[in-house]
Design a protein around this motif. Structure first.
Motif, PDB file in Angstrom:
ATOM      1  N   PHE A  29       0.833  -1.205   0.000  1.00 41.82           N
ATOM      2  CA  PHE A  29       0.000   0.000   0.000  1.00 41.82           C
ATOM      3  C   PHE A  29       0.867   1.253   0.000  1.00 41.82           C
ATOM      4  O   PHE A  29       0.420   2.324   0.409  1.00 41.82           O
ATOM      5  CB  PHE A  29      -0.924  -0.015   1.213  1.00 41.82           C
ATOM      6  CG  PHE A  29      -1.934  -1.115   1.178  1.00 41.82           C
ATOM      7  CD1 PHE A  29      -1.786  -2.254   1.951  1.00 41.82           C
ATOM      8  CD2 PHE A  29      -3.038  -1.027   0.343  1.00 41.82           C
ATOM      9  CE1 PHE A  29      -2.704  -3.268   1.913  1.00 41.82           C
ATOM     10  CE2 PHE A  29      -3.978  -2.043   0.300  1.00 41.82           C
ATOM     11  CZ  PHE A  29      -3.810  -3.171   1.085  1.00 41.82           C
ATOM     12  N   LYS A  32      -0.604   4.418  -1.536  1.00 43.03           N
ATOM     13  CA  LYS A  32      -1.951   4.790  -1.135  1.00 43.03           C
ATOM     14  C   LYS A  32      -1.952   5.329   0.295  1.00 43.03           C
ATOM     15  O   LYS A  32      -1.100   4.984   1.107  1.00 43.03           O
ATOM     16  CB  LYS A  32      -2.882   3.573  -1.207  1.00 43.03           C
ATOM     17  CG  LYS A  32      -2.936   2.921  -2.580  1.00 43.03           C
ATOM     18  CD  LYS A  32      -3.629   3.814  -3.602  1.00 43.03           C
ATOM     19  CE  LYS A  32      -5.122   3.819  -3.385  1.00 43.03           C
ATOM     20  NZ  LYS A  32      -5.834   4.577  -4.448  1.00 43.03           N
ATOM     21  N   TRP A  53       0.486   8.695   1.161  1.00 39.14           N
ATOM     22  CA  TRP A  53       1.306   7.546   0.787  1.00 39.14           C
ATOM     23  C   TRP A  53       2.768   7.718   1.172  1.00 39.14           C
ATOM     24  O   TRP A  53       3.432   6.753   1.550  1.00 39.14           O
ATOM     25  CB  TRP A  53       1.198   7.298  -0.718  1.00 39.14           C
ATOM     26  CG  TRP A  53       1.862   8.368  -1.560  1.00 39.14           C
ATOM     27  CD1 TRP A  53       1.321   9.551  -1.989  1.00 39.14           C
ATOM     28  CD2 TRP A  53       3.205   8.350  -2.044  1.00 39.14           C
ATOM     29  NE1 TRP A  53       2.241  10.253  -2.702  1.00 39.14           N
ATOM     30  CE2 TRP A  53       3.404   9.548  -2.765  1.00 39.14           C
ATOM     31  CE3 TRP A  53       4.258   7.436  -1.958  1.00 39.14           C
ATOM     32  CZ2 TRP A  53       4.607   9.852  -3.388  1.00 39.14           C
ATOM     33  CZ3 TRP A  53       5.454   7.743  -2.575  1.00 39.14           C
ATOM     34  CH2 TRP A  53       5.619   8.943  -3.272  1.00 39.14           C
ATOM     35  N   ASP A  99      -5.530   1.436   1.406  1.00 36.63           N
ATOM     36  CA  ASP A  99      -5.927   1.656   0.003  1.00 36.63           C
ATOM     37  C   ASP A  99      -6.825   2.880  -0.121  1.00 36.63           C
ATOM     38  O   ASP A  99      -7.653   2.961  -1.041  1.00 36.63           O
ATOM     39  CB  ASP A  99      -6.635   0.423  -0.565  1.00 36.63           C
ATOM     40  CG  ASP A  99      -6.503   0.338  -2.077  1.00 36.63           C
ATOM     41  OD1 ASP A  99      -7.404  -0.215  -2.737  1.00 36.63           O
ATOM     42  OD2 ASP A  99      -5.504   0.855  -2.612  1.00 36.63           O
ATOM     43  N   GLY A 111     -10.350   3.232   1.999  1.00 36.49           N
ATOM     44  CA  GLY A 111     -10.090   2.204   1.012  1.00 36.49           C
ATOM     45  C   GLY A 111     -10.898   0.951   1.298  1.00 36.49           C
ATOM     46  O   GLY A 111     -11.701   0.908   2.237  1.00 36.49           O
TER      47      GLY A 111
END
Length: 124
Positions: A29, A32, A53, A99, A111
């Protein structure tokens, strides 16, 4: 199979500290945003904190600002939530989300992936 595993919860006295970890497996991830949420008994799940991120942006719900700090280690595919000056109102199950994204207003958009949660109990 994607998994998020939270750890680090427990029972702590008011004023104490805990560090939660969220270890992801099954995919990375690193590109993200990730977030932390909590759900107290009888209440809806609420946003706590998020991080971009690369870690250059983060935001917090107002009740935890100045007390909680979110971070991440992309090499370990892990996010952290350092919680200090804990108060009984912080008692909840804490969930990690991955995410996600952060919109132009700085709001976290969840996410698809959630951990199973870790219990944090703060005694007075």
């Amino acid at each position: 199979q994607v998994q998020l595993v939270e750890s680090g919860g427990g029972l702590v006295q008011a004023g104490g500290s805990l560090r939660l970890s969220c270890a992801a497996s099954g995919r990375t991830f690193s590109s993200k945003a990730m977030g932390w949420f909590r759900q107290a008994p009888g209440k809806e799940r609420e946003f706590v904190a998020c991080i971009s991120w690369n870690g250059d942006r983060s935001s917090y719900t107002k009740p935890v600002r100045g007390r909680f700090s979110i971070s991440r280690d992309n090499a370990k595919n892990t996010a952290y939530l350092q919680m200090s000056s804990l108060i009984p109102e912080d008692t909840a199950v804490y969930f990690c989300n991955a995410d996600g994204s952060i919109d132009t207003l700085g709001n976290y958009v969840s996410g698809a992936y959630w951990g199973q949660g870790t219990q944090v109990t703060v005694s007075s």
